[in-house]
Design a protein around this motif. Structure first.
Motif, PDB file in Angstrom:
ATOM      1  N   ALA A 635      -7.320  -7.112 -13.172  1.00 41.32           N
ATOM      2  CA  ALA A 635      -5.962  -6.720 -12.820  1.00 41.32           C
ATOM      3  C   ALA A 635      -5.392  -7.626 -11.729  1.00 41.32           C
ATOM      4  N   ALA A 636      -4.074  -7.843 -11.780  1.00 45.35           N
ATOM      5  CA  ALA A 636      -3.354  -8.544 -10.719  1.00 45.35           C
ATOM      6  C   ALA A 636      -1.906  -8.038 -10.756  1.00 45.35           C
ATOM      7  N   PRO A 637      -1.456  -7.382  -9.721  1.00 50.23           N
ATOM      8  CA  PRO A 637      -2.172  -7.107  -8.478  1.00 50.23           C
ATOM      9  C   PRO A 637      -3.191  -5.976  -8.636  1.00 50.23           C
ATOM     10  N   LYS A 652      -4.371   7.523  10.794  1.00 49.04           N
ATOM     11  CA  LYS A 652      -3.464   6.753   9.943  1.00 49.04           C
ATOM     12  C   LYS A 652      -4.305   6.013   8.907  1.00 49.04           C
ATOM     13  N   ASP A 653      -4.851   6.783   7.998  1.00 49.13           N
ATOM     14  CA  ASP A 653      -5.868   6.246   7.083  1.00 49.13           C
ATOM     15  C   ASP A 653      -5.655   6.787   5.670  1.00 49.13           C
ATOM     16  N   CYS A 654      -4.387   6.823   5.246  1.00 53.36           N
ATOM     17  CA  CYS A 654      -4.046   7.256   3.883  1.00 53.36           C
ATOM     18  C   CYS A 654      -3.813   6.010   3.031  1.00 53.36           C
ATOM     19  N   TRP A 655      -4.468   5.946   1.880  1.00 57.30           N
ATOM     20  CA  TRP A 655      -4.416   4.748   1.052  1.00 57.30           C
ATOM     21  C   TRP A 655      -4.158   5.128  -0.400  1.00 57.30           C
ATOM     22  N   ILE A 656      -3.503   4.214  -1.105  1.00 53.49           N
ATOM     23  CA  ILE A 656      -3.407   4.355  -2.558  1.00 53.49           C
ATOM     24  C   ILE A 656      -3.998   3.100  -3.192  1.00 53.49           C
ATOM     25  N   ALA A 657      -4.552   3.273  -4.388  1.00 54.92           N
ATOM     26  CA  ALA A 657      -5.125   2.163  -5.156  1.00 54.92           C
ATOM     27  C   ALA A 657      -4.196   1.865  -6.321  1.00 54.92           C
ATOM     28  N   LEU A 658      -3.898   0.614  -6.524  1.00 54.83           N
ATOM     29  CA  LEU A 658      -3.010   0.204  -7.615  1.00 54.83           C
ATOM     30  C   LEU A 658      -3.641  -0.965  -8.345  1.00 54.83           C
ATOM     31  N   ALA A 659      -3.534  -0.956  -9.671  1.00 52.97           N
ATOM     32  CA  ALA A 659      -4.089  -2.054 -10.470  1.00 52.97           C
ATOM     33  C   ALA A 659      -3.209  -2.257 -11.700  1.00 52.97           C
ATOM     34  N   VAL A 660      -2.722  -3.464 -11.871  1.00 50.74           N
ATOM     35  CA  VAL A 660      -1.864  -3.806 -13.007  1.00 50.74           C
ATOM     36  C   VAL A 660      -2.657  -4.726 -13.930  1.00 50.74           C
ATOM     37  N   GLU A 661      -2.986  -4.219 -15.129  1.00 52.22           N
ATOM     38  CA  GLU A 661      -3.831  -4.999 -16.049  1.00 52.22           C
ATOM     39  C   GLU A 661      -3.029  -5.721 -17.132  1.00 52.22           C
ATOM     40  N   THR A 662      -1.784  -5.328 -17.369  1.00 57.26           N
ATOM     41  CA  THR A 662      -1.010  -5.924 -18.458  1.00 57.26           C
ATOM     42  C   THR A 662       0.390  -6.296 -17.979  1.00 57.26           C
ATOM     43  N   ASP A 663       1.040  -7.178 -18.719  1.00 54.69           N
ATOM     44  CA  ASP A 663       2.420  -7.540 -18.401  1.00 54.69           C
ATOM     45  C   ASP A 663       3.340  -6.335 -18.540  1.00 54.69           C
ATOM     46  N   ASP A 664       3.048  -5.465 -19.498  1.00 58.41           N
ATOM     47  CA  ASP A 664       3.864  -4.257 -19.670  1.00 58.41           C
ATOM     48  C   ASP A 664       3.756  -3.353 -18.446  1.00 58.41           C
ATOM     49  N   GLY A 683       7.788 -16.414 -12.564  1.00 57.86           N
ATOM     50  CA  GLY A 683       6.355 -16.691 -12.540  1.00 57.86           C
ATOM     51  C   GLY A 683       5.497 -15.448 -12.464  1.00 57.86           C
ATOM     52  N   LEU A 684       6.058 -14.334 -12.008  1.00 57.70           N
ATOM     53  CA  LEU A 684       5.277 -13.099 -11.878  1.00 57.70           C
ATOM     54  C   LEU A 684       5.200 -12.326 -13.180  1.00 57.70           C
ATOM     55  N   ALA A 685       5.847 -12.787 -14.204  1.00 58.39           N
ATOM     56  CA  ALA A 685       5.831 -12.072 -15.483  1.00 58.39           C
ATOM     57  C   ALA A 685       4.507 -12.226 -16.217  1.00 58.39           C
ATOM     58  N   THR A 686       3.677 -13.165 -15.779  1.00 66.31           N
ATOM     59  CA  THR A 686       2.383 -13.382 -16.429  1.00 66.31           C
ATOM     60  C   THR A 686       1.253 -13.055 -15.458  1.00 66.31           C
ATOM     61  N   ALA A 687       0.092 -12.713 -16.035  1.00 63.66           N
ATOM     62  CA  ALA A 687      -1.063 -12.384 -15.201  1.00 63.66           C
ATOM     63  C   ALA A 687      -1.478 -13.581 -14.345  1.00 63.66           C
ATOM     64  N   ALA A 688      -1.437 -14.786 -14.921  1.00 66.98           N
ATOM     65  CA  ALA A 688      -1.827 -15.969 -14.158  1.00 66.98           C
ATOM     66  C   ALA A 688      -0.893 -16.180 -12.970  1.00 66.98           C
ATOM     67  N   GLY A 689       0.387 -15.968 -13.184  1.00 70.94           N
ATOM     68  CA  GLY A 689       1.338 -16.123 -12.095  1.00 70.94           C
ATOM     69  C   GLY A 689       1.146 -15.072 -11.021  1.00 70.94           C
ATOM     70  N   ARG A 690       0.879 -13.863 -11.421  1.00 70.29           N
ATOM     71  CA  ARG A 690       0.660 -12.797 -10.428  1.00 70.29           C
ATOM     72  C   ARG A 690      -0.618 -13.053  -9.625  1.00 70.29           C
ATOM     73  N   ARG A 691      -1.604 -13.597 -10.277  1.00 72.63           N
ATOM     74  CA  ARG A 691      -2.831 -13.888  -9.543  1.00 72.63           C
ATOM     75  C   ARG A 691      -2.586 -15.000  -8.512  1.00 72.63           C
ATOM     76  N   GLU A 693       0.147 -15.554  -6.955  1.00 72.58           N
ATOM     77  CA  GLU A 693       1.011 -15.031  -5.898  1.00 72.58           C
ATOM     78  C   GLU A 693       0.544 -13.669  -5.390  1.00 72.58           C
ATOM     79  N   HIS A 694      -0.760 -13.432  -5.484  1.00 74.64           N
ATOM     80  CA  HIS A 694      -1.276 -12.108  -5.115  1.00 74.64           C
ATOM     81  C   HIS A 694      -0.972 -11.785  -3.646  1.00 74.64           C
ATOM     82  N   ASP A 695      -1.070 -12.759  -2.756  1.00 72.91           N
ATOM     83  CA  ASP A 695      -0.802 -12.498  -1.340  1.00 72.91           C
ATOM     84  C   ASP A 695       0.637 -12.039  -1.135  1.00 72.91           C
ATOM     85  N   LEU A 696       1.579 -12.698  -1.793  1.00 75.88           N
ATOM     86  CA  LEU A 696       2.988 -12.314  -1.682  1.00 75.88           C
ATOM     87  C   LEU A 696       3.198 -10.895  -2.206  1.00 75.88           C
ATOM     88  N   ILE A 697       2.625 -10.601  -3.368  1.00 76.18           N
ATOM     89  CA  ILE A 697       2.784  -9.274  -3.951  1.00 76.18           C
ATOM     90  C   ILE A 697       2.179  -8.216  -3.030  1.00 76.18           C
TER      91      ILE A 697
END
Length: 819
Positions: A635-637, A652-664, A683-691, A693-697
């Motif tokens: 996944a990315a992000p 102050k220790d509340c967290w959520i986990a998020l994972a995007v595996e597909t372009d959809d 560039g973020l429309a593809t998995a390669a582009g999201r990977r 730019e992972h820091d930005l996302i």
């Protein structure tokens, strides 16, 4: 230990020979489930759409594959299977033919075939009621969360496994267990469930639905009975993150892990690093506090010594220790090399783990090549139906809700790995006698933190109660001649003996497999040593974290710029479920031959199998897989993001986990966020582009999440179809409506502790049982008289055994371990 060939050089008579399994799965969980079944001799027919299983095109390192080549992970998981290609739009008749000729099917969502309405589990059951249908889904087939989007990463969050046992540094976000471990563990559980259903339905006209929930498997694999602990003692277990000391340390020539699971081990560590004066400080201030204060000096000592020197010294002091394994060095570690723990892939030539267990006589099929896409299509299209599995005629009898009813199990195990194996049998009807002694009670009785000044302190461990319901308890000191005689009588009346001592212990008491076989020729003996019955590490102490260290599970957990972090959990239950799989194969062998079996289920070899991708990627492509915090290879992000608000402890220790595996899913996320301009960059429309730019996302998502509380984030994103989860405190698991709907927890009365909810099994069996916990865990020696009388020991002799301390008693005073 014997090889996988019989004495005359012929192929072994595998327990599942003649049993056909249709494989409608994709991904690791289903692939590993059916690999374990294929290793046991099942004829696994992998049904694929024309484009093939997605794993055929997968490499974790991103290595480009040659045209027509399969990924190495696929070649490992698909060994010994057949491949049949069927177009879901035009060739369902071929799928129906394979299903009609099979005795079981393994199904996961996601592939074009599995998603066809005609091939849903409900439809398969309707048209083929004879089949054992095993499904592996994120949340199970029923309940309010069934079908909702999830990934292995978000399931770790929902399970409480990310916070779990306090893993990670307190100044950083929690950290998940790397290597997609939840998928592998779910596959091992699904295999055990399938074998259980086979055991129950063989000889009947019935099939069965085995509905495996990955969320529930992760609760059992990544958390340590937190609900039972919280409700039994009124406090949560390890809510604060902390790094283990010494834990994983940099040595002069690599990385080494040294663990202190007991007070004595800490005292010995003080002596080992040249500071015996710390022992008194530990008694005054508490061991954990002292260890953390001394961490810089311990680290300095470690850095000045080579890994081999540290390991040798730790072994001499009986301190759990081992080198940190990873894809590049695991082959060469002394124990793995000595035992031949790795083999060569028979088709593509890379190195891969050998079987996770070994048997005498040999019961497992030697690895065979993975099939090319559609290699066996023509054969299965034209072949006549096979004979009924094992030639058994079906009867009209109904399957037993307790399939192991009448099976007598002698449980010589302690802590987590061994009891988790026998607990499965006890929950499904076996008569399990759990043996302890007053001198050495089960170790889980000692981890509750209950002061020894309290009455019956040894009966107040909710972890012990969570692992041992439905068992009977016997206290027996078999260091004496009288105790060993009682032990021999127990062996003679038991179908199965399970033990997880270091190898030297039972051998010192004269109870190796030859002795067991002399007492009962058809006995199944399951031995669960940490590192195996042979090799230079055979007698080393093996706690879960050392197994994780020496198998590669630790290497992929943590942040890249820091030492890896021990999962501190999965090593034990993973060993338990693999030993269970081996035991079920041994029962099949005994059912057909009448002969007993020795099972050697080394904890580390079970762990090497679920960490297989590291070794496979390095051997096949020269790629060393690295830990990457909470990011992952698919996944990315993918990451944890802090939400607003405070947790139940005011932090102050509340967290959520998020994972995007597909372009959809990315498109759905962007829409749910309100289509911000930054997210619509092409560039973020593809998995390669999201990977890329992972820091930005991460920066943008962190800012958005900081403005919302966890519940609001879940409502906005999950309802939009994005895999997201709240990072749960593990003792809050019963608050999840999905677990409540599936009755995963059952209230259990206990004579000393308050009634508390206990986890059950992560699978719904259509033939039951409706209730898993029928009696609480035994009090220490609760069933002494009952068990001894059943052995034919007279009341007078029982009284003598009690008087001389062979049975009964209360725990001797133990040194306080101030965690």
């Amino acid at each position: 230990m014997a090889s996988n060939r019989s004495g005359n050089g012929s192929v072994p008579l595998t327990p599942l020979r003649g049993w056909r399994v249709a494989d409608l799965s994709s991904g690791i969980a289903g692939g590993y489930c059916t690999k374990l079944l294929a290793d046991g001799g099942a004829e696994v027919v992998k049904l694929e759409a024309p484009q093939g299983d997605s794993l055929r095109y997968w490499t974790a390192s991103g290595t480009a594959l040659a045209p027509g080549a399969d990924g190495a992970l696929f070649a490992f998981l698909a060994g010994s299977k057949h491949s049949v290609v069927a177009d879901p739009s035009s060739d369902l008749a071929l799928v129906e033919k394979v299903l009609g000729e099979s005795q079981a099917v393994v199904w996961t969502p996601g592939s074009p075939l599995a998603e066809h309405p005609h091939l849903s589990p409900k439809e398969i059951r309707r048209r083929h009621p004879h089949l054992v249908v095993t499904t592996i889904t994120p949340f199970g087939l029923d309940g309010p969360w069934a079908g909702r989007p999830a990934t292995e990463f978000t399931l770790q969050a929902w399970s409480g496994g990310i916070i779990g046992l306090g893993r990670g540094a307190p100044d950083e976000p929690p950290v998940h267990v790397g290597g997609r471990i939840g998928e592998w563990f779910a596959g091992a559980y699904a295999s055990a469930a399938t074998l259980t259903a086979r055991w129950r339905t063989l000889g009947t006209r019935a099939g069965e639905l085995c509905d495996v929930s990955m969320l529930e498997t992760q609760i059992l694999g990544l958390t340590y009975y937190p609900v039972s602990f919280y409700e039994g003692l009124g406090r949560a277990f390890r809510t604060q993150r902390r790094l283990s000391v010494p834990g994983v340390a940099g040595a002069a020539d690599g990385m080494v892990a040294v663990g202190c699971g007991t007070a004595q081990q800490w005292f010995d560590l003080c002596a080992m690093v040249g500071h015996p004066e710390w022992i008194d400080e530990g008694l005054e201030a508490g061991i954990t506090e002292t260890a953390n204060r001394k961490a810089p000096e311990i680290a300095e000592w470690m850095a000045a010594h080579p890994v081999a020197v540290i390991s040798d010294l730790a072994t001499a002091f009986r301190i759990p220790s081992g080198p940190i394994a990873h894809g590049a060095n695991a082959f060469d570690l002394d124990q793995h090399a000595d035992r031949g723990s790795f083999t060569t892939n028979p088709r593509d030539g890379f190195r891969q783990p050998g079987p996770p267990y070994r048997t005498t006589p040999p019961l497992l099929r030697a690895p065979e090549p993975a099939p090319r896409l559609g290699e066996h299509t023509a054969h299965h299209r034209s072949a006549p139906p096979p004979a009924t599995a094992n030639g058994r005629a079906a009867s009209a009898r109904e399957p037993d809700p307790l399939p192991f009813r009448g099976l007598r199990v002698l449980d010589l195990t302690t802590f987590w790995a061994g009891p988790s194996c026998t607990h499965y049998l006890a929950m499904l009807g076996a008569d399990v006698v759990h043996v302890e002694s007053a001198q050495r009670p089960d170790g889980t009785r000692l981890v509750a933190g209950v002061p020894m000044s309290e009455d019956l302190w040894w009966e107040q461990s909710p972890i012990f109660t969570g692992l041992n319901t439905n068992k009977r308890g016997l206290t027996l000191d078999f260091r004496s001649d009288q105790g060993r005689e009682v032990l021999r009588r127990l062996v003679a009346r038991s179908d199965v003996i399970v033990e997880n001592y270091t190898p030297r212990v039972l051998e010192q008491f004269g109870l190796d497999y030859d002795k067991v076989r002399a007492l009962r020729a058809d006995a199944i003996m399951v031995r669960m040593p940490g590192f195996g019955l042979t090799g230079p590490w055979r007698d080393n102490p093996a706690f879960a974290y050392v197994i994780e260290d020496t198998s590669g599970l630790t290497w992929l957990t943590g942040h890249r710029d820091r030492n890896p972090v021990e999962p501190y959990s999965i090593g034990d239950p993973n060993a338990g479920v693999h030993a269970l799989n081996a035991l079920l194969l041994a029962l099949e062998h005994r059912r057909t031959t009448g002969a007993g079996v020795l099972v050697e289920a080394a904890m580390v070899e079970a762990a090497l199998n679920v960490a297989a991708e590291q070794v496979i990627e390095y051997s096949a492509y020269g790629a060393l897989l690295e830990r990457d915090g909470n990011r992952g290879p698919v996944a990315a992000p993918q990451n944890l993001y802090r939400a607003s608000g405070a947790d139940e402890f005011g932090r102050k220790d509340c967290w959520i986990a998020l994972a995007v595996e597909t372009d959809d899913q990315w498109d759905k996320l962007v829409t749910a966020l309100g289509n911000p301009e930054w997210a619509r960059v092409p560039g973020l429309a593809t998995a390669a582009g999201r990977r890329r730019e992972h820091d930005l996302i991460d920066t943008r998502l962190a800012a958005w999440c900081a403005r919302h509380d966890s519940d609001a984030i879940i409502r906005i994103l999950w309802d939009a179809g994005v895999p997201v989860a709240k990072v749960m405190q593990p003792h809050r698991q019963p608050e999840l409506p999905q677990l409540e709907s599936r009755h995963f927890f059952e209230p259990v009365f206990h004579p000393v502790l308050p009634t508390a909810r206990h986890s059950t099994l992560p699978v719904h069996f259509s033939h039951g049982p409706g209730t898993f916990h029928r009696s609480p865990a035994p009090l220490l020696g609760q069933h002494n008289t009952e068990i001894l009388a059943a052995l034919g020991i007279s009341p007078d002799d029982i009284a003598t055994l009690i008087d001389d301390g062979t049975v009964g008693g209360t725990p001797e005073v133990l040194k306080a371990n101030k965690p």
